[in-house]
Design a protein around this motif. Structure first.
Motif, short mmCIF file in Angstrom:
data_model
loop_
_atom_site.label_atom_id
_atom_site.label_comp_id
_atom_site.label_asym_id
_atom_site.label_seq_id
_atom_site.Cartn_x
_atom_site.Cartn_y
_atom_site.Cartn_z
N SER A 88 -7.64 -13.22 -9.60
CA SER A 88 -6.26 -13.12 -9.56
C SER A 88 -5.67 -13.88 -10.92
O SER A 88 -6.38 -14.79 -11.54
N ALA B 124 -3.85 -4.54 -9.85
CA ALA B 124 -4.28 -4.01 -8.67
C ALA B 124 -3.60 -2.47 -8.82
O ALA B 124 -2.14 -2.42 -8.95
N ILE C 201 -5.95 -5.61 0.15
CA ILE C 201 -5.01 -6.43 0.14
C ILE C 201 -4.03 -6.18 0.98
O ILE C 201 -3.28 -5.08 0.96
N THR D 53 -9.06 -2.76 -7.98
CA THR D 53 -8.53 -3.74 -8.96
C THR D 53 -9.56 -3.79 -10.24
O THR D 53 -10.50 -3.50 -10.04
N ARG E 226 -1.57 -8.84 -11.06
CA ARG E 226 -1.86 -9.82 -9.87
C ARG E 226 -1.36 -11.24 -10.46
O ARG E 226 -2.17 -11.54 -11.48
N GLY F 231 -0.88 -14.82 -4.96
CA GLY F 231 -1.33 -13.39 -4.60
C GLY F 231 0.02 -12.45 -4.76
O GLY F 231 -0.16 -11.41 -4.12
N LEU G 83 2.12 -9.47 -6.43
CA LEU G 83 1.93 -8.45 -7.11
C LEU G 83 3.40 -7.95 -7.72
O LEU G 83 4.19 -7.80 -7.06
#
Ligand SMILES: C[S@@+](CC[C@H](N)C(=O)[O-])C[C@H]1O[C@@H](n2cnc3c(N)ncnc32)[C@H](O)[C@@H]1O
Length: 367
Positions: free
Chosen positions: A29, A39, A82, A89, A115, A119, A121
């Motif tokens: 991340s 992602a 996810i 990813t 990312r 967490g 997006l």
């Protein structure tokens, strides 16, 4: 009670088989020293077709396109779940100018996210590459049609291996030949990209159906085009674009011959194409027509046709073939390619089950 969301770590499958490079950056991340973590959401239609395989195939495609066209700027390719949705990813340093357009053409790419911390997006808009509406490839339905997402994947790999992906993204002229074109799934995908599309097929009903479909589609979309009346009875040739445009680059050529694939070079000319893309007869719906009649062995067809396909390719051009591994082994196919003077490239990780009688795989080779 809320369902536990699987943690990225537990749900992460590395695509090491086709991204064999050692991950250079810590993931998964956030951004670490100019390295972004991405992602990529898989198109649901592709998920329906390939089932559990869609994300894996998309990851494999990204790995090869990166290697052949981007020059190894993408790392850590994985399939991750996810919040119960599968993504491909990856990480990439900086933002090479061709990264986003390249991601945008991948066969089942739907949306890209960076990312971020905690967490989150963040959506990244992808450029639109297609020149026309995509119903050009989705409208036709018939027995024996090659799945359009898979056709796009095959074409992408062929173009990348031929060194012409950046030209395609820049809107330059790229020439694509499907020497077993059927009713034109590859030709239509090539047209969507703005490529010239050449096709040949022994089945006169298929080529006639394609000519009717494309002409009707162009008329319905009110797109300017001119058929070439001098093409002859067994040939359908037209140009899309304004008549007499000074800039020939703005015009797209479609040229489809009814005939034997062994005549491809004679029909289109030596070195006339950058990429040959074909879905070999599966030995189920379609036999392989050879001089000796219809054979159930696609190897007979391939050995008969490869010299012509090679002659039609310019040096450095690439051939991308899909086939049913139940009726032809990879070793036999790569052996035939090597004997015909092609360099077979490494392409692991694409085999997938289509139905009870067909397991499909692909091979890419360079002239
Ligand atoms: C799997 S199908 C291709 C389908 C095509 N990609 C589509 O979506 O319409 C294989 C095609 O190979 C053609 N074919 C088989 N032997 C041939 C030959 N010797 N010359 C030309 N076409 C041939 C068949 O007529 C068939 O259309």
């Amino acid at each position: 009670m809320a369902e536990a969301i699987p943690s990225p770590d537990r749900s992460r499958r590395s695509i090491a088989a086709f991204d064999g490079r050692r991950p250079r950056y810590p993931g998964p991340s956030g951004t670490v020293r100019g390295v972004s973590s991405y992602a990529l959401l898989v198109r649901p239609a592709a998920n329906r077709v390939f089932g559990a395989e869609a994300a894996r195939l998309l990851g494999a495609e990204l790995g090869l396109v990166d290697r052949w066209a981007l020059g190894d700027v993408v790392h850590d390719i994985s399939v991750e779940t996810i919040a119960a949705i599968e993504y491909v990813t990856f990480t990439s340093a900086a933002d090479p100018p061709e990264l986003l357009p390249t991601i945008a053409v991948l066969s089942s790419a739907l949306a890209l996210f960076v990312r971020e911390a905690e967490g989150l997006l963040r959506p990244v808009p992808l450029p639109r590459i297609e020149r026309f509406d995509d119903d050009l490839v989705t409208t036709q339905r018939y027995v024996g049609k090659t799945n359009e997402a898979f056709t796009k994947l095959l074409l992408n790999l062929g173009v990348a291996a031929s060194g012409r992906l950046s030209s395609l993204l820049a809107g330059d002229r790229v020439r694509v030949l499907d020497p077993l074109c059927g009713r034109g799934t590859t030709l239509n995908q090539a047209l969507l990209y703005g490529c010239d599309a050449f096709g040949i097929d022994a089945d006169a009903k298929a080529t006639a159906a394609y000519a009717t479909f494309l002409t009707t589609w162009l008329q319905e979309k009110r797109l300017k085009h001119q058929a070439d009346p001098s093409a002859g009875r067994r040939r359908f040739r037209l140009t899309i674009g304004r008549k007499g445009a000074a800039d020939a680059g703005g015009r797209i050529v479609v040229d489809v011959v009814t005939g034997d694939t062994g005549d491809a070079a004679a029909s289109f000319g030596r070195g006339s194409t950058d990429v040959v893309v074909a879905d070999l007869p599966y030995g189920v719906q379609h036999g392989s027509r050879t001089a000796a009649g219809v054979s159930r062995r696609p190897l007979d067809l391939v050995e008969h046709a490869l010299p012509a396909w090679r002659t039609a390719l310019r040096p450095g051009g690439a051939v991308a073939l899909a086939w049913n591994t139940r009726v032809l082994s990879r070793d036999d196919l790569t052996g035939a390619l090597a004997s015909a003077g092609f360099d077979v490239l490494e392409t692991g990780g694409f085999a997938h089950r289509v139905d009870r009688t067909i397991t499909r795989d692909l091979v890419v080779a360079r002239r």
